[in-house]
Design a protein around this motif. Sequence first.
Motif, PDB file in Angstrom:
ATOM      1  N   GLU A 192      47.334  70.052  26.316  1.00  0.00           N
ATOM      2  CA  GLU A 192      47.190  68.784  27.036  1.00  0.00           C
ATOM      3  C   GLU A 192      47.259  67.581  26.091  1.00  0.00           C
ATOM      4  OE1 GLU A 192      44.007  68.913  29.888  1.00  0.00           O
ATOM      5  OE2 GLU A 192      44.874  70.642  30.881  1.00  0.00           O
ATOM      6  N   TYR A 250      45.481  65.950  40.729  1.00  0.00           N
ATOM      7  CA  TYR A 250      45.347  67.391  40.912  1.00  0.00           C
ATOM      8  C   TYR A 250      44.336  67.954  39.919  1.00  0.00           C
ATOM      9  CZ  TYR A 250      46.567  72.344  40.700  1.00  0.00           C
ATOM     10  OH  TYR A 250      46.516  73.704  40.688  1.00  0.00           O
ATOM     11  N   GLN A 251      44.457  67.565  38.658  1.00  0.00           N
ATOM     12  CA  GLN A 251      43.554  68.052  37.614  1.00  0.00           C
ATOM     13  C   GLN A 251      42.105  67.640  37.923  1.00  0.00           C
ATOM     14  OE1 GLN A 251      43.895  66.206  33.697  1.00  0.00           O
ATOM     15  NE2 GLN A 251      43.834  68.230  32.776  1.00  0.00           N
ATOM     16  N   ASN A 252      41.914  66.412  38.361  1.00  0.00           N
ATOM     17  CA  ASN A 252      40.579  65.940  38.716  1.00  0.00           C
ATOM     18  C   ASN A 252      40.008  66.738  39.888  1.00  0.00           C
ATOM     19  OD1 ASN A 252      38.274  64.267  38.617  1.00  0.00           O
ATOM     20  ND2 ASN A 252      39.141  62.909  40.160  1.00  0.00           N
ATOM     21  N   LEU A 303      53.621  62.556  34.185  1.00  0.00           N
ATOM     22  CA  LEU A 303      52.326  63.091  34.615  1.00  0.00           C
ATOM     23  C   LEU A 303      51.722  62.227  35.718  1.00  0.00           C
ATOM     24  CD1 LEU A 303      50.835  64.073  31.142  1.00  0.00           C
ATOM     25  CD2 LEU A 303      51.754  65.633  32.870  1.00  0.00           C
ATOM     26  N   ILE A 352      40.721  69.852  40.718  1.00  0.00           N
ATOM     27  CA  ILE A 352      40.376  71.193  40.227  1.00  0.00           C
ATOM     28  C   ILE A 352      39.045  71.153  39.488  1.00  0.00           C
ATOM     29  CG2 ILE A 352      41.040  73.018  38.602  1.00  0.00           C
ATOM     30  CD1 ILE A 352      42.682  73.045  41.173  1.00  0.00           C
ATOM     31  N   GLU A 353      38.852  70.154  38.642  1.00  0.00           N
ATOM     32  CA  GLU A 353      37.599  70.030  37.881  1.00  0.00           C
ATOM     33  C   GLU A 353      36.414  69.792  38.817  1.00  0.00           C
ATOM     34  OE1 GLU A 353      38.230  67.009  34.919  1.00  0.00           O
ATOM     35  OE2 GLU A 353      39.660  68.258  33.824  1.00  0.00           O
ATOM     36  N   TYR A 382      53.110  70.302  28.821  1.00  0.00           N
ATOM     37  CA  TYR A 382      51.869  69.575  28.542  1.00  0.00           C
ATOM     38  C   TYR A 382      50.676  70.530  28.508  1.00  0.00           C
ATOM     39  CZ  TYR A 382      48.048  66.211  29.321  1.00  0.00           C
ATOM     40  OH  TYR A 382      46.882  65.478  29.236  1.00  0.00           O
ATOM     41  N   ILE A 383      50.609  71.412  29.471  1.00  0.00           N
ATOM     42  CA  ILE A 383      49.515  72.387  29.518  1.00  0.00           C
ATOM     43  C   ILE A 383      49.596  73.334  28.325  1.00  0.00           C
ATOM     44  CG2 ILE A 383      48.582  74.348  30.829  1.00  0.00           C
ATOM     45  CD1 ILE A 383      49.400  72.727  33.385  1.00  0.00           C
ATOM     46  N   ILE A 390      54.987  69.031  32.893  1.00  0.00           N
ATOM     47  CA  ILE A 390      53.620  69.494  33.149  1.00  0.00           C
ATOM     48  C   ILE A 390      53.379  70.831  32.468  1.00  0.00           C
ATOM     49  CG2 ILE A 390      52.048  70.371  34.935  1.00  0.00           C
ATOM     50  CD1 ILE A 390      53.321  68.199  36.802  1.00  0.00           C
ATOM     51  N   PHE A 417      49.724  64.562  38.679  1.00  0.00           N
ATOM     52  CA  PHE A 417      49.061  65.600  37.892  1.00  0.00           C
ATOM     53  C   PHE A 417      47.589  65.307  37.663  1.00  0.00           C
ATOM     54  CE2 PHE A 417      47.556  67.208  33.785  1.00  0.00           C
ATOM     55  CZ  PHE A 417      47.698  68.566  33.990  1.00  0.00           C
ATOM     56  N   TYR A 418      47.259  64.073  37.320  1.00  0.00           N
ATOM     57  CA  TYR A 418      45.862  63.753  37.003  1.00  0.00           C
ATOM     58  C   TYR A 418      44.964  63.843  38.239  1.00  0.00           C
ATOM     59  CZ  TYR A 418      47.489  62.384  32.402  1.00  0.00           C
ATOM     60  OH  TYR A 418      48.047  62.390  31.149  1.00  0.00           O
TER      61      TYR A 418
END
Length: 68
Positions: free
Chosen positions: A20, A48-50, A40, A52-53, A15-16, A12, A45-46
Motif C-alpha cells: 500500500e 471500500y478500504q474504509n 485509487l 472493510i476496516e 498497490y496492495i 489497485i 478504493f479508499y
Amino acid sequence: MDKKTKRQREIISSYIKSEENQYKTADKLKISQSSVNKALIGSGFYSYQNGIETVSNFLSGIKGEQYV
C-alpha cells in the motif's frame, strides 16, 4: 457491479502488493505517484478500504464481547 476500469484494477492490485505504497506502485508500473493516487480515488478504493476496516473492527468488537 464493478465500475472500475481494467487499468484501475491493475493499479489497485499493484498497490496492495506494494505494501500500500503509492511510490512503489508508481515505480513498478512506470507511472507517476499522482496517477496512482488519482486511480485509487477515482475507483473508490479508499471508501471500500474504509468500509472493510469498519466492518472488521465491528466484528472484532462482537467477538471480544462473547468472552466477557
